[in-house]
Motif scaffolding. Structure first.
Motif, PDB file in Angstrom:
ATOM      1  N   GLN A  35      31.705  45.012  40.041  1.00 23.36           N
ATOM      2  CA  GLN A  35      33.483  44.614  39.659  1.00 23.36           C
ATOM      3  C   GLN A  35      33.996  45.208  38.351  1.00 23.36           C
ATOM      4  OE1 GLN A  35      33.355  40.400  40.526  1.00 23.36           O
ATOM      5  NE2 GLN A  35      34.329  40.787  42.485  1.00 23.36           N
ATOM      6  N   SER A  46      46.933  49.497  39.089  1.00 24.82           N
ATOM      7  CA  SER A  46      45.915  48.370  39.326  1.00 24.82           C
ATOM      8  C   SER A  46      46.338  47.050  38.401  1.00 24.82           C
ATOM      9  CB  SER A  46      44.401  48.766  39.218  1.00 24.82           C
ATOM     10  OG  SER A  46      44.223  49.996  39.984  1.00 24.82           O
ATOM     11  N   ASP A  49      41.969  40.866  36.025  1.00 19.96           N
ATOM     12  CA  ASP A  49      41.858  39.655  35.404  1.00 19.96           C
ATOM     13  C   ASP A  49      40.591  39.253  35.019  1.00 19.96           C
ATOM     14  OD1 ASP A  49      43.327  37.171  35.045  1.00 19.96           O
ATOM     15  OD2 ASP A  49      42.266  36.318  36.566  1.00 19.96           O
ATOM     16  N   ARG A  59      37.713  41.926  36.630  1.00 18.41           N
ATOM     17  CA  ARG A  59      37.977  42.588  37.997  1.00 18.41           C
ATOM     18  C   ARG A  59      39.251  42.929  38.388  1.00 18.41           C
ATOM     19  NH1 ARG A  59      38.030  37.338  37.197  1.00 18.41           N
ATOM     20  NH2 ARG A  59      39.527  35.973  38.085  1.00 18.41           N
ATOM     21  N   VAL A  61      42.343  42.864  40.638  1.00 23.61           N
ATOM     22  CA  VAL A  61      42.800  41.761  41.798  1.00 23.61           C
ATOM     23  C   VAL A  61      44.150  42.349  42.419  1.00 23.61           C
ATOM     24  CG1 VAL A  61      41.906  39.833  40.467  1.00 23.61           C
ATOM     25  CG2 VAL A  61      44.097  40.694  39.942  1.00 23.61           C
ATOM     26  N   ASP A  62      44.635  41.803  43.388  1.00 21.02           N
ATOM     27  CA  ASP A  62      45.856  42.137  43.984  1.00 21.02           C
ATOM     28  C   ASP A  62      47.028  41.822  42.833  1.00 21.02           C
ATOM     29  OD1 ASP A  62      48.427  42.220  45.389  1.00 21.02           O
ATOM     30  OD2 ASP A  62      47.103  42.382  47.199  1.00 21.02           O
ATOM     31  N   CYS A  63      48.026  42.728  42.728  1.00 20.99           N
ATOM     32  CA  CYS A  63      48.956  42.385  41.643  1.00 20.99           C
ATOM     33  C   CYS A  63      49.922  41.088  41.928  1.00 20.99           C
ATOM     34  CB  CYS A  63      49.959  43.589  41.211  1.00 20.99           C
ATOM     35  SG  CYS A  63      48.914  44.917  40.450  1.00 20.99           S
ATOM     36  N   GLU A  65      48.562  38.422  42.680  1.00 22.31           N
ATOM     37  CA  GLU A  65      48.006  37.197  42.233  1.00 22.31           C
ATOM     38  C   GLU A  65      48.169  37.144  40.653  1.00 22.31           C
ATOM     39  OE1 GLU A  65      43.786  37.403  43.152  1.00 22.31           O
ATOM     40  OE2 GLU A  65      44.182  38.184  45.326  1.00 22.31           O
ATOM     41  N   HIS A  67      47.188  37.651  36.961  1.00 29.11           N
ATOM     42  CA  HIS A  67      46.476  38.715  36.179  1.00 29.11           C
ATOM     43  C   HIS A  67      46.844  38.571  34.603  1.00 29.11           C
ATOM     44  CE1 HIS A  67      49.979  40.673  38.060  1.00 29.11           C
ATOM     45  NE2 HIS A  67      50.057  41.706  37.006  1.00 29.11           N
ATOM     46  N   THR A 155      52.398  37.347  37.562  1.00 28.27           N
ATOM     47  CA  THR A 155      52.157  37.846  39.069  1.00 28.27           C
ATOM     48  C   THR A 155      53.270  38.825  39.367  1.00 28.27           C
ATOM     49  OG1 THR A 155      53.823  35.884  39.483  1.00 28.27           O
ATOM     50  CG2 THR A 155      51.457  35.258  39.575  1.00 28.27           C
TER      51      THR A 155
END
Length: 299
Positions: A35, A46, A49, A59, A61-63, A65, A67, A155
């Motif tokens: 990760q 990308s 977080d 790692r 993460v989906d933006c 979420e 971060h 987010t």
């Protein structure tokens, strides 16, 4: 802005002092090492977080979420720091991050970056071992920092966000002497509680309005926002005052139009802010000004 950048840069430098791991592959769930490797190699757009302060769990993460970092570009500084060049010190790293990463971040945001807005430019740097191995890449990105330089989660993709430096309603900001501090629980003594945000775009569709014009219109709009938030509480009866922020000309030029509406308490005589506790939101909680000792500087 400079203070926030310095603090956040120190956080990132201290968080990233580990070497890139070697991926082991396989069909199982990625290991923490894999990760971390994916995070350092993440392409533009990308979101990353991690858990401060050490960042060992960094790692992708989906933006959508929460971060702490959004990658805007990768910059190679080997032309300025060839083989055997010593690594820059902390101050130099800060200057490098601003100089090398700001153009790409500005492009990433559609051509405008609010220098006083919600996002700051920063970079993940190679650690000493990676530097010794010849790594000269900066992973440039955007982040949000509090007054102390502490990283604040965001987010959503930055390019799709309003850059106005506003807070979520219900956020309370600490009072550090007479300086405004980081977000804090509203049950603790604080300087301001954010009761909402207002947009000045409709009132001022063209040229930049001066501070007096902004203040007058913002307070007019904030009054309705505060009434809704507090359930019609008489703020003056509680010795509280409604304030609004204003926008600098550079922020206006970058497209920022929103400001915070906030409630605070004046010190006796009007010589600064008094700490307040609890929330003015329309709940059973109440807000009570807390008078500081008479010897407190500034009142």
């Amino acid at each position: 802005m400079a203070g926030a950048l310095a603090g956040s840069m120190l956080l990132l430098i201290s968080s990233m002092l580990f070497s890139w791991p070697v991926a082991t592959g396989g069909g199982m769930a990625p290991t923490p090492e894999e990760q971390r490797e994916a995070a350092f190699e993440a392409p533009t757009g990308s979101c990353l977080d991690w858990t401060p302060p050490d960042g060992q769990d960094i790692r992708v993460v989906d933006c959508v979420e929460e971060h702490l970092f959004e990658v805007t570009s990768t910059v190679d500084i080997s032309a300025d720091y060839p083989e055997n060049a010593p690594p820059p010190d902390v101050t130099a790293w800060q200057e490098i991050a601003v100089a090398k990463c700001t153009p790409g971040a500005t492009t990433y945001l559609g051509g405008t970056l609010d220098p006083f807005g919600r996002y700051s430019v920063n970079a993940l740097k190679p650690n000493d071992a990676q530097w010794a191995d010849g790594d000269r890449k900066l992973r440039c990105g955007l982040q949000s920092v509090a007054a102390s330089g502490a990283l604040q989660p965001t987010t959503g993709p930055a390019a799709k966000q309003d850059q106005s430096n506003i807070h979520e309603p219900g956020t309370c900001l600490a009072l550090d002497g007479q300086k405004i501090g980081d977000p804090i629980d509203c049950t603790q003594p604080h300087a301001f509680e954010i009761v909402g945000n207002v947009d000045l775009a409709e009132a001022f569709p063209a040229e930049y309005p001066n501070v007096d014009q902004q203040t007058e219109k913002a307070l007019e709009l904030c009054t309705a926002v505060a009434t809704t938030y507090t359930g019609g509480t008489d703020l003056a009866a509680k010795k509280l005052t409604l304030y609004s922020d204003t926008l600098k000309e550079e922020s206006w030029a970058a497209g920022s139009r929103q400001v915070d509406c906030k409630v605070g308490a004046k010190l006796p005589g009007g010589g600064g802010l008094a700490p307040i506790t609890n929330s003015v939101r329309a709940t059973p909680a109440t807000t009570t000004p807390t008078q500081p000792p008479a010897s407190t500087p500034g009142g």
